[in-house]
Design an enzyme around this catalytic site. Structure first.
Site, PDB file in Angstrom:
ATOM      1  N   HIS A   1      -3.643   6.643   3.161  1.00  0.00           N
ATOM      2  CA  HIS A   1      -3.382   5.891   2.220  1.00  0.00           C
ATOM      3  C   HIS A   1      -5.534   5.431   3.024  1.00  0.00           C
ATOM      4  O   HIS A   1      -5.399   5.576   3.581  1.00  0.00           O
ATOM      5  CB  HIS A   1      -2.997   4.850   2.440  1.00  0.00           C
ATOM      6  CG  HIS A   1      -3.555   3.132   1.623  1.00  0.00           C
ATOM      7  ND1 HIS A   1      -4.034   3.341   0.927  1.00  0.00           N
ATOM      8  CD2 HIS A   1      -3.376   2.958   2.932  1.00  0.00           C
ATOM      9  CE1 HIS A   1      -4.246   1.773   0.970  1.00  0.00           C
ATOM     10  NE2 HIS A   1      -3.762   1.276   1.832  1.00  0.00           N
TER      11      HIS A   1
ATOM     12  N   ASN B   1     -10.285  -0.411  -0.141  1.00  0.00           N
ATOM     13  CA  ASN B   1      -8.868  -0.132  -0.168  1.00  0.00           C
ATOM     14  C   ASN B   1      -7.806  -0.776  -1.443  1.00  0.00           C
ATOM     15  O   ASN B   1      -8.128  -2.012  -1.273  1.00  0.00           O
ATOM     16  CB  ASN B   1      -8.439  -1.077   1.460  1.00  0.00           C
ATOM     17  CG  ASN B   1      -6.978  -1.037   1.136  1.00  0.00           C
ATOM     18  OD1 ASN B   1      -5.596  -1.103   0.089  1.00  0.00           O
ATOM     19  ND2 ASN B   1      -6.394  -1.593   2.753  1.00  0.00           N
TER      20      ASN B   1
ATOM     21  N   CYS C   1       0.809  -0.688  -0.329  1.00  0.00           N
ATOM     22  CA  CYS C   1       0.049  -0.150   0.047  1.00  0.00           C
ATOM     23  C   CYS C   1       0.748   1.121   0.015  1.00  0.00           C
ATOM     24  O   CYS C   1       0.439   2.392  -0.164  1.00  0.00           O
ATOM     25  CB  CYS C   1      -0.468   0.080   0.958  1.00  0.00           C
ATOM     26  SG  CYS C   1      -2.140  -1.153   1.239  1.00  0.00           S
TER      27      CYS C   1
HETATM   28  O1  UT7 Z   1      -3.554  -1.771   3.511  1.00  0.00           O
HETATM   29  C1  UT7 Z   1      -3.133  -2.311   4.448  1.00  0.00           C
HETATM   30  C2  UT7 Z   1      -3.061  -1.894   6.323  1.00  0.00           C
HETATM   31  N1  UT7 Z   1      -4.564  -2.301   6.349  1.00  0.00           N
HETATM   32  C3  UT7 Z   1      -5.356  -1.799   7.513  1.00  0.00           C
HETATM   33  O2  UT7 Z   1      -4.949  -0.673   8.169  1.00  0.00           O
HETATM   34  C4  UT7 Z   1      -5.954  -2.522   8.097  1.00  0.00           C
HETATM   35  C5  UT7 Z   1      -6.196  -2.764   9.518  1.00  0.00           C
HETATM   36  N2  UT7 Z   1      -7.154  -3.211  10.631  1.00  0.00           N
HETATM   37  C6  UT7 Z   1      -8.608  -2.845  10.223  1.00  0.00           C
HETATM   38  O3  UT7 Z   1      -9.017  -2.245   9.073  1.00  0.00           O
HETATM   39  C7  UT7 Z   1      -9.659  -3.641  10.552  1.00  0.00           C
HETATM   40  O4  UT7 Z   1      -9.006  -4.534  11.965  1.00  0.00           O
HETATM   41  C8  UT7 Z   1     -10.804  -4.478  10.296  1.00  0.00           C
HETATM   42  C9  UT7 Z   1     -11.131  -3.505   9.016  1.00  0.00           C
HETATM   43  C10 UT7 Z   1      -9.872  -5.221   9.254  1.00  0.00           C
HETATM   44  C11 UT7 Z   1     -11.406  -5.117  11.352  1.00  0.00           C
HETATM   45  O5  UT7 Z   1     -10.802  -4.533  11.804  1.00  0.00           O
HETATM   46  P1  UT7 Z   1     -11.885  -4.892  14.008  1.00  0.00           P
HETATM   47  O6  UT7 Z   1     -12.394  -3.684  14.324  1.00  0.00           O
HETATM   48  O7  UT7 Z   1     -10.156  -4.546  14.653  1.00  0.00           O
HETATM   49  O8  UT7 Z   1     -12.136  -5.895  13.772  1.00  0.00           O
HETATM   50  P2  UT7 Z   1     -12.038  -7.869  14.406  1.00  0.00           P
HETATM   51  O9  UT7 Z   1     -10.446  -8.027  13.581  1.00  0.00           O
HETATM   52  O10 UT7 Z   1     -11.377  -7.101  15.843  1.00  0.00           O
HETATM   53  O11 UT7 Z   1     -12.702  -8.354  14.757  1.00  0.00           O
HETATM   54  C12 UT7 Z   1     -14.007  -7.676  15.381  1.00  0.00           C
HETATM   55  C13 UT7 Z   1     -15.341  -9.029  14.895  1.00  0.00           C
HETATM   56  C14 UT7 Z   1     -14.889 -10.374  15.035  1.00  0.00           C
HETATM   57  O12 UT7 Z   1     -15.801 -10.946  16.039  1.00  0.00           O
HETATM   58  P3  UT7 Z   1     -15.336 -11.431  17.154  1.00  0.00           P
HETATM   59  O13 UT7 Z   1     -13.915 -12.227  17.592  1.00  0.00           O
HETATM   60  O14 UT7 Z   1     -15.960 -10.524  18.629  1.00  0.00           O
HETATM   61  O15 UT7 Z   1     -16.395 -12.388  17.809  1.00  0.00           O
HETATM   62  C15 UT7 Z   1     -15.346 -10.625  14.016  1.00  0.00           C
HETATM   63  O16 UT7 Z   1     -15.450 -11.331  13.926  1.00  0.00           O
HETATM   64  O17 UT7 Z   1     -15.572  -8.959  14.413  1.00  0.00           O
HETATM   65  C16 UT7 Z   1     -15.805  -9.844  13.732  1.00  0.00           C
HETATM   66  N3  UT7 Z   1     -15.922  -9.648  12.254  1.00  0.00           N
HETATM   67  C17 UT7 Z   1     -17.106  -8.904  11.378  1.00  0.00           C
HETATM   68  N4  UT7 Z   1     -18.338  -8.995  11.091  1.00  0.00           N
HETATM   69  C18 UT7 Z   1     -18.765  -9.042  10.520  1.00  0.00           C
HETATM   70  C19 UT7 Z   1     -14.368  -9.545  11.232  1.00  0.00           C
HETATM   71  N5  UT7 Z   1     -15.012  -9.381  10.064  1.00  0.00           N
HETATM   72  C20 UT7 Z   1     -16.300  -9.501  10.272  1.00  0.00           C
HETATM   73  C21 UT7 Z   1     -17.280  -8.803   9.132  1.00  0.00           C
HETATM   74  N6  UT7 Z   1     -18.933  -8.807   9.394  1.00  0.00           N
HETATM   75  N7  UT7 Z   1     -16.857  -8.505   7.713  1.00  0.00           N
END
Ligand code: UT7
Length: 326
Positions: free
Chosen positions: A253, A283, A113
């Site tokens: 980004h 993204n 990225c």
């Molecule tokens: O471009 C390169 C750099 N990339 C980045 O910088 C991306 C960085 N990361 C992020 O943007 C975020 O971490 C995400 C958007 C990918 C995820 O958000 P988060 O707030 O960190 O969520 P999480 O991974 O901690 O997941 C929270 C919950 C989980 O459920 P439990 O374990 O709490 O029951 C996931 O299973 O959300 C669940 N989850 C979803 N639920 C509905 C994960 N993906 C989804 C989904 N829809 N698509």
């Protein structure tokens, strides 16, 4: 003092829109979750026959048109991409051939990225030290091809698109003031696409194990991204003795709206000084900054003399920034 400056911008996104409600029908997710956690509402998906060079060529034509130059004027093409048409030749070579840019050298650059800003650092130094006069720098991605459409933790994030700029020398006190590039390869496994290279070449096993798709430890990446970008933007301004209040625009980004907001907050910048289009495109990796820059130019958000800060963070890990006086 010789500097380099962006003299033209262009971008292209495929027509097909994939909305959050479309994704609700594909995986266990909701528009509400995606919007709250990422800021994304929809993303663009390339047609089956469209590869990174096709998107990149459209963006390049628009950038050349805005700079008022012809393909034969270009002496270097750099294509930043993690989704090249094929491992070899480079996507930049394919673009060079099809544009008829017969006087241009061409190579790809993979810094995920951060690729577009790494490319800007290379272009800036090639202009200052090697006498290059017209560089076409492209960020082009077809991430939909390397997205696991059954994995809700990644498939809601990515989209396809391309952006391009023309960079030329200038004797004026404007243009690219500084570029800053960094990496930490110890954290390579936070974001990776393990298959298809020399470690895990394509095989029945690699297909079965889904190694040809992007894997991301989202939450861990998120924390490192926020922390790293906060110090990156402050250090970039300090290096140029510029105060945050002097910035006209931040072009980040577009990975996550909450990361963008955290960076803006660290700079005390109101959100109307931040270019955001993650809601429309998701993204798009190396394409996200040049698309956002092109949209800002075309909607008259940028005036001559403005200080503009660009920053990115991605797999590698890599992170990078540039300060520009337009
Ligand atoms: O471009 C390169 C750099 N990339 C980045 O910088 C991306 C960085 N990361 C992020 O943007 C975020 O971490 C995400 C958007 C990918 C995820 O958000 P988060 O707030 O960190 O969520 P999480 O991974 O901690 O997941 C929270 C919950 C989980 O459920 P439990 O374990 O709490 O029951 C996931 O299973 O959300 C669940 N989850 C979803 N639920 C509905 C994960 N993906 C989804 C989904 N829809 N698509």
């Amino acid at each position: 003092m010789l500097r380099s400056r962006i003299t033209g911008t262009g971008s292209y996104v495929p027509e097909k829109v994939l909305s959050n409600s479309d994704l609700e029908k594909m995986v266990d997710t909701s528009d509400e979750w995606i919007t709250e956690r990422t800021g994304i509402k929809e993303r663009r998906i390339a047609k089956n026959l469209q590869a990174a060079s096709d998107l990149g060529i459209e963006a390049s034509k628009r950038a050349m048109h805005s700079a008022g130059i012809k393909p034969k004027d270009i002496d270097l093409i750099i294509a930043a991409t993690v989704t090249p048409d094929m491992p070899l030749p480079s996507t930049a070579s394919l673009i060079q051939g099809r544009l008829g840019a017969k006087n241009a050298a061409a190579f790809d650059l993979n810094a995920t990225c951060s690729g577009f800003l790494y490319g800007m650092a290379v272009a800036d130094s090639f202009i200052k030290t090697k006498g290059f006069k017209k560089i076409l720098l492209i960020g082009s991605e077809v991430l939909s091809r390397v997205t696991d459409w059954e994995d809700r933790t990644t498939c809601v994030l990515f989209g396809d698109g391309a952006g391009a700029v023309i960079i030329e020398p200038t004797g004026q006190n404007r243009g690219i003031l500084s570029t800053h590039i960094h990496s930490d390869g110890n954290l390579w496994d936070l974001i990776c696409l393990p298959g298809g290279g020399s470690r895990h070449p394509a095989s029945k096993e690699s297909l079965k194990d889904k190694l040809h798709y992007i894997k991301m430890k989202g939450n861990e990446t998120f924390k490192v991204a926020v922390r790293t970008l906060e110090s990156l933007v402050i250090d970039t301004l300090k290096a140029n003795k510029i105060k945050p209040s002097q910035l006209a625009l931040l072009i980040p980004h577009q990975a996550n709206m909450r990361i963008i907001q955290a960076t803006a907050k660290r700079l005390n910048l109101p959100m109307d000084k931040v270019v955001v289009n993650i809601d429309k495109y998701g993204n798009t990796s190396s394409a996200s900054i040049p698309i956002a820059l092109d949209e800002a130019v075309r909607t008259d958000k940028i005036r001559n003399g403005d200080y503009i800060l660009l920053e990115a963070f991605g797999g590698g890990l890599t992170w990078a920034s540039a300060l520009i006086r337009w």
